[in-house]
Design a protein around this motif. Structure first.
Motif, PDB file in Angstrom:
ATOM      1  N   TYR A   1       8.921 -39.157 -11.148  1.00 46.66           N
ATOM      2  CA  TYR A   1       9.380 -37.832 -10.725  1.00 46.66           C
ATOM      3  C   TYR A   1      10.542 -37.954  -9.744  1.00 46.66           C
ATOM      4  CZ  TYR A   1       5.113 -36.204 -12.939  1.00 46.66           C
ATOM      5  OH  TYR A   1       4.132 -35.935 -13.862  1.00 46.66           O
TER       6      TYR A   1
ATOM      7  N   ASN B   1       7.807 -40.112 -18.447  1.00 51.32           N
ATOM      8  CA  ASN B   1       6.958 -38.973 -18.770  1.00 51.32           C
ATOM      9  C   ASN B   1       7.261 -38.452 -20.171  1.00 51.32           C
ATOM     10  OD1 ASN B   1       5.255 -38.425 -16.431  1.00 51.32           O
ATOM     11  ND2 ASN B   1       7.159 -38.044 -15.333  1.00 51.32           N
ATOM     12  N   LYS B   2       6.367 -37.625 -20.699  1.00 48.65           N
ATOM     13  CA  LYS B   2       6.507 -37.107 -22.059  1.00 48.65           C
ATOM     14  C   LYS B   2       7.850 -36.400 -22.268  1.00 48.65           C
ATOM     15  CE  LYS B   2       4.447 -33.792 -25.323  1.00 48.65           C
ATOM     16  NZ  LYS B   2       5.614 -32.884 -25.368  1.00 48.65           N
TER      17      LYS B   2
ATOM     18  N   GLN C   1       5.100 -29.284 -17.770  1.00 53.38           N
ATOM     19  CA  GLN C   1       4.549 -29.966 -16.602  1.00 53.38           C
ATOM     20  C   GLN C   1       5.506 -29.899 -15.411  1.00 53.38           C
ATOM     21  OE1 GLN C   1       1.737 -33.390 -17.717  1.00 53.38           O
ATOM     22  NE2 GLN C   1       3.319 -33.536 -19.282  1.00 53.38           N
TER      23      GLN C   1
ATOM     24  N   ASN D   1       7.708 -31.526 -13.984  1.00 53.95           N
ATOM     25  CA  ASN D   1       9.065 -32.076 -13.930  1.00 53.95           C
ATOM     26  C   ASN D   1      10.088 -31.024 -13.529  1.00 53.95           C
ATOM     27  OD1 ASN D   1       7.393 -33.316 -16.272  1.00 53.95           O
ATOM     28  ND2 ASN D   1       8.770 -34.972 -15.649  1.00 53.95           N
TER      29      ASN D   1
ATOM     30  N   CYS E   1      -0.623 -32.939 -13.523  1.00 54.98           N
ATOM     31  CA  CYS E   1       0.808 -32.645 -13.653  1.00 54.98           C
ATOM     32  C   CYS E   1       1.071 -31.196 -14.068  1.00 54.98           C
ATOM     33  CB  CYS E   1       1.441 -33.560 -14.703  1.00 54.98           C
ATOM     34  SG  CYS E   1       0.801 -35.240 -14.754  1.00 54.98           S
TER      35      CYS E   1
ATOM     36  N   ASP F   1      -1.674 -36.107  -9.572  1.00 49.44           N
ATOM     37  CA  ASP F   1      -0.210 -36.215  -9.659  1.00 49.44           C
ATOM     38  C   ASP F   1       0.411 -35.796  -8.330  1.00 49.44           C
ATOM     39  OD1 ASP F   1       2.305 -36.653 -10.592  1.00 49.44           O
ATOM     40  OD2 ASP F   1       2.462 -34.737 -11.627  1.00 49.44           O
TER      41      ASP F   1
ATOM     42  N   SER G   1       4.644 -35.627  -8.103  1.00 47.38           N
ATOM     43  CA  SER G   1       5.433 -34.448  -8.482  1.00 47.38           C
ATOM     44  C   SER G   1       5.358 -33.406  -7.377  1.00 47.38           C
ATOM     45  CB  SER G   1       4.936 -33.861  -9.806  1.00 47.38           C
ATOM     46  OG  SER G   1       3.634 -33.308  -9.677  1.00 47.38           O
TER      47      SER G   1
END
Length: 431
Positions: free
Chosen positions: A178, A226-227, A252, A254, A352, A384, A387
């Motif tokens: 992040y 991350n995805k 999420q 991000n 997240c 998480d 983040s």
């Protein structure tokens, strides 16, 4: 930094010079005389524009300073007026509230300039992420306590070594995935071709940012992806154009990670909303991510422009200032202010997912007594926490200033050649 959070403490040696202490950071420079005005004394770091103000009671109105120590209020022996001496000079610093009067503390507005608050947001975010990384993605709060106890770090969980994230391994002091998104944005804005965009607050260029972010995670950052970052890289490699580079399903946290620097640059300008949207859509091309990212930016903008955290969050709860869903999320978070954070955080989820990450970050910001207090509280809740730390660190860094980040925290950050180089990069972009 108000004296509600800090006491001015100048310990002296027998020779009359300030004696160092290993427990709290110093700043030093050439000796100087600082005059007080209207019962306020201002202390300025050499080479910095940040000014630290203290309310004074009766007593000496000038002092000769060789070194000044800023000690957190909880290090003081009592909430009563403090007498500080340096050589033959004495200054009486009168606290306006006790350490537990957090509401009064956060109602004070820092005397720092907009630029200093904006830089504090970026530095606060990056340092908070690196400090938290060693305990990232551990969902068992008991496990976190076991790890800390094994190293005697119960009171100082920051920069836990060895880093114990169960999903990736990075050296202590490194940025999490992040924080790396924010670092990528700082590198993007540092490029010569972006100099004019930064100087004029020109519209943020989503297409070039999408390519730059993908390249950063392919070629620069060696850690976990991350995805939504994986989706971005795949979409860019497939030749898709912005905003189709962004993941249309991923919502999420991000979206919080670009907010500190975008807000630092565009706060107070009409270009802020579009810049936030473009920075988010490059990676997460959906309305939920954009809406919550913009809500986070608007709250941080208030703090960068001079409001306290309490004032910014009060504004965010007023109907019409934010999208209805974001306003409700803020109200729900602040309704839990009286509860211990480790338990309150589970109401919103420590994963997240949004808006939970956003809610937990503002809940900590609303109750933190200092920068370090807030970052530690967040990391101990687990999950998480990185983040959350990026956005939380930005709020606290803007509110309390870069000077609230302890020197050993700055020194613990692995950033190219260390803190001086990161400071130079931030100062060059946030002007």
């Amino acid at each position: 930094i108000s004296c509600l959070e800090w006491v001015l403490d100048i310990p002296t040696s027998p020779s009359g010079h300030a004696a160092p202490s290993p427990r709290v950071p110093f700043f030093s420079g050439h000796a100087k005389t600082i005059q007080s005005t209207a019962n306020t004394i201002s202390v300025r770091k050499p080479g910095r524009t940040t000014c630290t103000a203290f309310h004074l009671g009766s007593g000496t109105t000038s002092m000769h300073i060789t070194r000044v120590r800023l000690a957190p209020r909880h290090h003081a022996v009592s909430p009563h007026p403090t007498v500080a001496t340096c050589g033959t000079s004495t200054v009486r610093v009168t606290p306006l509230a006790t350490p537990n009067s957090s509401k009064q503390q956060r109602s004070m507005v820092t005397t720092a300039s907009k630029t200093d608050r904006a830089r504090g947001a970026v530095v606060g975010a990056l340092v908070a992420d690196a400090a938290t990384m060693g305990l990232h993605w551990i969902y068992d709060q008991g496990k976190i306590q076991e790890l800390l106890k094994s190293k005697g770090k119960q009171g100082t969980p920051e920069f836990f070594d060895p880093p114990s994230c169960p999903f990736y391994q990075m050296p202590s002091g490194s940025l999490s995935p992040y924080g790396a998104e924010l670092a990528a944005l700082l590198e993007y804005f540092s490029a010569p071709e972006q100099k004019q965009q930064v100087a004029t607050h020109a519209p943020f260029d989503g297409p070039s940012w999408a390519k730059a972010l993908a390249a950063y995670f392919k070629d620069v950052y060696p850690g976990y992806k991350n995805k939504s970052i994986k989706s971005l890289i795949a979409n860019v490699d497939a030749g898709k154009a912005y905003p189709e580079t962004g993941d249309s399903q991923d919502t999420q946290a991000n979206s919080l990670c670009k907010v500190p620097l975008i807000t630092a640059i565009y706060a107070g300008t009409e270009a802020l909303p579009a810049a936030v949207e473009a920075s988010v859509r490059a990676q997460q091309n959906n309305e939920t991510s954009v809406t919550l990212g913009l809500a986070a930016a608007r709250i941080l903008e208030k703090v960068v422009l001079g409001s306290s955290i309490d004032e910014a969050l009060s504004w965010a709860q007023m109907e019409g200032n934010l999208p209805a869903a974001a306003t409700e999320a803020v109200k729900q978070a602040l309704a839990a202010k009286g509860e211990p954070f480790n338990s309150a955080s589970t109401k919103f989820g420590v994963s997240c997912a949004m808006p939970g990450a956003f809610q937990n970050a503002i809940l900590v910001a609303a109750t933190a007594k200092s920068y370090s207090d807030g970052i530690r509280t967040n990391m101990l809740a687990g999950g998480d926490n990185c983040s959350r730390s990026v956005y939380l660190g930005a709020l606290l860094g803007a509110a309390y200033g870069i000077d609230s980040v302890a020197a050993d925290w700055l020194g613990g950050l692995r950033w190219i050649n260390g803190w001086p180089e990161m400071e130079a990069a931030v100062n060059a972009v946030v002007v």
